[in-house]
Design an enzyme around this catalytic site. Sequence first.
Site, PDB file in Angstrom:
ATOM      1  CE  LYS A 107       0.845   1.979   4.286  1.00 15.40           C
ATOM      2  NZ  LYS A 107       1.616   2.345   4.586  1.00 15.40           N
ATOM      3  CG  ASP A 114      -0.754  -0.383   8.337  1.00 15.16           C
ATOM      4  OD1 ASP A 114      -1.820   0.678   8.968  1.00 15.16           O
ATOM      5  OD2 ASP A 114       0.386   0.430   8.084  1.00 15.16           O
TER       6      ASP A 114
END
Length: 284
Positions: free
Chosen positions: A10, A136
């Site tokens: 990401k 996350d």
Amino acid sequence: MQIRISAKAKINLGLDVLNRRPDGYHNIRTVMQTVTLCDDLIFSESSEKGIRLFSDSQAVPLNESNLIWKAAQLMINEFSLTKGIFIRLEKNIPVAAGLAGGSTDAAATLSAVNRLFSLELDDRALAGLGARLGADVPFCIYGGTMLAEGIGELLTPLPPLQGCPVIIGKPKVSVSTRMAYESLDLSSLEHPDMAAILSSIQKEDPTLLPLHPGNVFAPGVIKMFPVIENIIGKMEELGSFCSQMSGSGPSVFGLFPDRRSAEQACSNLSVTFPDSEFHLAFLG
Ligand code: ATP
């Protein structure tokens, strides 16, 4: 049965830190975006109990401190799995780079073990388990484009940005997330314009993303490692319409209008910064 799964990295399209919480964590506001740069994992059942993790990569531990191991162990404990799990990791995402490499591997492990043992958990349940492993991890279960708040675990889906070419650069320096937080002066932060960032995403037009400041950690981390700013500058010079540091660094990403310009920029960057690694990927 064997399960192959790709675990996407990401980037952060804008990252703001709002305040420090009484528990020592910080409230953040960021747009998380998956990219096609990924680790590849293969999972299979083993009659021998326990977890076995293999990789050609020397960059990550292959023991119980690896987030893959922790995720597999969590599933074994939670669902009283009696068989063992054999895992092979091909590590392509730069480590400790602000790209959520460990978190995405953990999310992939939760999903793969769910399928391998037919546990029939949905993404919401997997994200709930993932939150125990790291802030996350829930985002990495879903992927796509999301606004993340709280410590990163409060997720709001946004229109997905897909297909835009992105170069991810990793200078040969290490920044721990802790180091990045320590370099923050909370009283004088340059906050990114999250409203403008969200508006460009609502319009599904990444070319409207504001240029600076994008990442609240960047000034402090760049002071320690000026090469980050040099790479951002070079990406802009080579045609990137938005180039920023990702997460707590040191990775840098640059969005490009088309594949050809991104390919040319990627070759140029590799020559200009021979100590850094560059990957061409796409949002999605
Ligand atoms: P984030 O963007 O979520 O802050 P990051 O990209 O900065 O993460 P990681 O690549 O996840 O950082 O690595 C952080 C630390 O986690 C490293 O010290 C690494 O040794 C450890 N680690 C444990 N398991 C893994 C894994 N599967 N992949 C990468 N790092 C791992």
